[in-house]
Design a protein around this motif. Structure first.
Motif, PDB file in Angstrom:
ATOM      1  N   LYS A   1       0.855  -1.193   0.000  1.00 63.55           N
ATOM      2  CA  LYS A   1       0.000   0.000   0.000  1.00 63.55           C
ATOM      3  C   LYS A   1       0.892   1.246   0.000  1.00 63.55           C
ATOM      4  O   LYS A   1       2.018   1.217   0.503  1.00 63.55           O
ATOM      5  N   THR A   2       0.389   2.316  -0.567  1.00 63.41           N
ATOM      6  CA  THR A   2       1.118   3.583  -0.530  1.00 63.41           C
ATOM      7  C   THR A   2       0.134   4.746  -0.461  1.00 63.41           C
ATOM      8  O   THR A   2      -0.918   4.716  -1.101  1.00 63.41           O
ATOM      9  N   ASP A   3       0.513   5.757   0.330  1.00 63.39           N
ATOM     10  CA  ASP A   3      -0.307   6.967   0.435  1.00 63.39           C
ATOM     11  C   ASP A   3       0.053   7.989  -0.639  1.00 63.39           C
ATOM     12  O   ASP A   3      -0.692   8.937  -0.856  1.00 63.39           O
ATOM     13  N   ASN A   4       1.213   7.819  -1.268  1.00 61.70           N
ATOM     14  CA  ASN A   4       1.665   8.710  -2.340  1.00 61.70           C
ATOM     15  C   ASN A   4       1.567  10.187  -1.946  1.00 61.70           C
ATOM     16  O   ASN A   4       1.008  11.009  -2.664  1.00 61.70           O
ATOM     17  N   GLY A   5       2.087  10.494  -0.761  1.00 62.14           N
ATOM     18  CA  GLY A   5       2.129  11.893  -0.327  1.00 62.14           C
ATOM     19  C   GLY A   5       0.983  12.345   0.541  1.00 62.14           C
ATOM     20  O   GLY A   5       1.059  13.426   1.143  1.00 62.14           O
ATOM     21  N   GLU A   6      -0.077  11.569   0.611  1.00 62.28           N
ATOM     22  CA  GLU A   6      -1.169  11.914   1.529  1.00 62.28           C
ATOM     23  C   GLU A   6      -0.686  11.714   2.974  1.00 62.28           C
ATOM     24  O   GLU A   6       0.327  11.053   3.227  1.00 62.28           O
ATOM     25  N   THR A   7      -1.417  12.286   3.916  1.00 58.05           N
ATOM     26  CA  THR A   7      -1.112  12.051   5.324  1.00 58.05           C
ATOM     27  C   THR A   7      -1.073  10.554   5.590  1.00 58.05           C
ATOM     28  O   THR A   7      -1.911   9.812   5.087  1.00 58.05           O
ATOM     29  N   ARG A   8      -0.110  10.124   6.395  1.00 56.99           N
ATOM     30  CA  ARG A   8       0.103   8.696   6.616  1.00 56.99           C
ATOM     31  C   ARG A   8      -1.170   7.978   7.061  1.00 56.99           C
ATOM     32  O   ARG A   8      -1.898   8.468   7.914  1.00 56.99           O
ATOM     33  N   HIS A   9      -1.409   6.820   6.453  1.00 56.35           N
ATOM     34  CA  HIS A   9      -2.533   5.918   6.763  1.00 56.35           C
ATOM     35  C   HIS A   9      -3.900   6.463   6.339  1.00 56.35           C
ATOM     36  O   HIS A   9      -4.932   5.867   6.644  1.00 56.35           O
TER      37      HIS A   9
END
Length: 201
Positions: free
Chosen positions: A64-72
């Motif tokens: 999984k990756t947030d790609n720069g969004e706030t973590r989780h």
């Protein structure tokens, strides 16, 4: 466990206060499939391209990756929805586009990722597959021939064969509902193997 219909790209769009979430989902079986999917559907114009995928009948490969969004806030949310639906061999990509006139609160953003993922997974045609498990079998070397006969009869491949303190440990992968488990129980009763157990991935 389930997979979505092969050779079909699912697409859904959600707009929350003029912030757009564009979602794509596809069947994938290898990391090469994942790379090819992302090359085609990740949009450089989006502010974020968060995604998650699960591969394998035992979910051996999870990412999984947030790609720069706030973590989780994004990747984890997408992955949780995949797991909740009991899916494997799937990738879900959500591209989010900012509205320069309005910034969403983090709870709204997380809800956007969760909602669009649920919508796309609910719309998917699902196919049930047999869940696979990894089994470790402990036995004396003298009894190896009897175990091999059983595995050969059931056309089960041996993943590994290890020597441990003078004994043998065989590792096999089978469907969870495979009747060979009953035959392994009988081998324990007969004293041919010591024990077996389900191993973690």
């Amino acid at each position: 466990m389930y997979i979505i219909k092969k050779n079909k790209i699912l697409t859904k769009e959600l707009i929350i206060r003029n912030v757009k979430f564009l979602c794509f989902a596809s069947y994938v079986q290898t990391e090469t499939d994942v790379i090819n999917f992302l090359k085609k559907y990740k949009n450089k114009k989006a502010n974020h391209n968060a995604y998650a995928y699960v591969i394998g009948n035992r979910r051996e490969n999870i990412y999984k990756t947030d790609n720069g969004e706030t973590r989780h806030i994004a990747g984890k949310t997408i992955l949780e929805n995949i797991i909740d639906k009991n899916l494997t061999n799937i990738i879900v990509l959500v591209s989010r586009y900012f509205n320069p006139l309005y910034n969403l609160l983090e709870d709204w953003i997380k809800n956007g990722y969760a909602t669009i993922t649920r919508i796309i997974l609910t719309s998917a045609q699902l196919e049930k597959i047999n869940e696979q498990i990894k089994i470790g079998i402990l036995l004396r070397p003298l009894n190896e021939v009897f175990l091999r006969e059983l595995l050969d009869k059931n056309k089960i491949n041996i993943v590994s064969r290890l020597i441990y303190r003078g004994d043998l440990i065989f590792t096999i992968i089978i469907d969870r509902n495979n009747s060979v488990l009953i035959e392994l129980d009988n081998l324990i009763i007969k004293g041919i193997i010591y024990s077996y157990k389900i191993l973690k991935n």
